[in-house]
Enzyme design. Structure first.
Site, PDB file in Angstrom:
ATOM      1  N   ASN A 187      18.241  40.672  56.940  1.00 51.00           N
ATOM      2  CA  ASN A 187      17.789  42.024  56.614  1.00 51.00           C
ATOM      3  C   ASN A 187      17.715  42.867  57.885  1.00 51.00           C
ATOM      4  OD1 ASN A 187      15.011  41.880  57.756  1.00 51.00           O
ATOM      5  ND2 ASN A 187      14.663  40.372  56.124  1.00 51.00           N
ATOM      6  N   LEU A 200      30.166  25.718  58.201  1.00 52.79           N
ATOM      7  CA  LEU A 200      31.199  24.691  58.048  1.00 52.79           C
ATOM      8  C   LEU A 200      30.630  23.316  58.408  1.00 52.79           C
ATOM      9  CD1 LEU A 200      34.249  23.903  57.695  1.00 52.79           C
ATOM     10  CD2 LEU A 200      34.469  24.314  60.159  1.00 52.79           C
ATOM     11  N   SER A 201      30.816  22.353  57.514  1.00 53.31           N
ATOM     12  CA  SER A 201      30.276  21.018  57.725  1.00 53.31           C
ATOM     13  C   SER A 201      31.307  20.102  58.369  1.00 53.31           C
ATOM     14  CB  SER A 201      29.836  20.415  56.391  1.00 53.31           C
ATOM     15  OG  SER A 201      29.502  19.047  56.541  1.00 53.31           O
ATOM     16  N   GLN A 202      30.932  19.496  59.485  1.00 50.23           N
ATOM     17  CA  GLN A 202      31.816  18.532  60.135  1.00 50.23           C
ATOM     18  C   GLN A 202      31.806  17.176  59.441  1.00 50.23           C
ATOM     19  OE1 GLN A 202      30.393  18.716  64.224  1.00 50.23           O
ATOM     20  NE2 GLN A 202      32.099  20.059  64.778  1.00 50.23           N
ATOM     21  N   ARG A 206      18.648  39.043  71.703  1.00 51.76           N
ATOM     22  CA  ARG A 206      19.913  38.410  72.088  1.00 51.76           C
ATOM     23  C   ARG A 206      20.987  39.359  72.601  1.00 51.76           C
ATOM     24  NH1 ARG A 206      19.340  32.796  72.244  1.00 51.76           N
ATOM     25  NH2 ARG A 206      18.035  32.132  70.505  1.00 51.76           N
ATOM     26  N   ARG A 237      18.468  29.398  65.249  1.00 49.68           N
ATOM     27  CA  ARG A 237      17.067  29.395  65.647  1.00 49.68           C
ATOM     28  C   ARG A 237      16.348  30.629  65.107  1.00 49.68           C
ATOM     29  NH1 ARG A 237      16.882  28.693  71.977  1.00 49.68           N
ATOM     30  NH2 ARG A 237      14.633  28.659  71.553  1.00 49.68           N
TER      31      ARG A 237
END
Length: 256
Positions: free
Chosen positions: A198, A113-115, A209, A103
């Site tokens: 950056n 990583l692609s599922q 956060r 976000r």
């Protein structure tokens, strides 16, 4: 079942060519009184800020690097901080975590990583520390995670029973198969993500956060990021510290 913990590693960072910077200064007949032992990243930000006003030589203020950058931060001159960046790889983090991380768009870039292309049959999971190991709730959680992997494997193994169009290429059939199978996977499944940010974006991230008491994973990753960037650029992150909370976990707090 494998349980993972978040780990952040820095795999790249901005490298300045100070020989070229010196060539520029000599061409402009300028001198720059750099602070002794200041870091490369801090010096790059200071140089960039000084170019805005050509405040070198007789026009250079008596502030040292730490004071100069603190003045940039306090005055809101944040664009100068964007010249320094880091690239991290985070592993042992959950999909739930990365849904939150991505976000943050301005000043960040991501590769995850692609599922759809990676088989998750042997995936690990990230266990929230609120679930005490050995408790009945923890056991139920582990059972639920294990059940999701079992069904995932069954879906992958039952390709011939799924209604996948015969007109698809083999590549697209595999994509459809894994897309179907991944629908059962929970937010707690472990993933890997590369992200570049950056210094200005990282500061904003840490403020937003780093101290969320109800999000242990964000706090964990935030403290690891701060430990990396503050070592490289102590002046840029001079107003942040890692603090220990009452539950013995860490958080990032900004000093007034």
């Amino acid at each position: 079942m494998k349980i993972s913990s978040p780990q952040v590693r820095c795999i790249a960072k901005t490298m300045a060519d100070f020989d070229v910077i010196q060539d520029f200064l000599e061409a402009e007949k300028l001198t720059w009184n750099k602070t002794q032992n200041s870091s490369e990243s801090d010096n790059l930000v200071e140089f960039s800020g000084r170019v805005c006003y050509m405040s070198f030589g007789s026009r250079q203020s008596p502030r040292n690097n730490e004071q100069y950058i603190r003045n940039l931060i306090d005055s809101g001159h944040g664009s100068v901080l964007e010249h320094v960046n880091w690239t991290f790889i985070a592993s042992g983090v959950s999909r739930g975590f990365t849904h939150q991380l991505v976000r943050h768009r301005v000043g960040f870039s991501y590769s995850q990583l692609s599922q759809q292309y990676y088989d998750e049959s042997e995936a690990a999971f990230v266990a929230p520390p609120a679930l005490k190991k050995g408790s009945s709730l923890y056991t139920k959680w582990v059972d639920a995670m294990h059940s999701s992997i079992i069904l995932y494997r069954e879906l992958i193994a039952s390709a011939q029973n799924l209604s996948i169009s015969d007109t698809f290429s083999n590549k697209e059939k595999l994509r459809e198969l894994r897309t179907t199978a991944r629908s059962i996977l929970p937010n707690a499944i472990e993933t890997k993500i590369v992200f570049t940010a950056n210094a200005r974006a990282i500061r904003n991230f840490l403020i937003a956060r780093g101290a969320i008491e109800g999000d242990w994973e964000m706090r964990d990753v935030s403290t690891q990021i701060l430990n990396i960037v503050k070592k490289d650029a102590p002046s840029l992150f001079q107003d942040f510290d890692v603090v220990t909370l009452e539950d013995d976990t860490n958080a990032v707090k900004r000093k007034p």
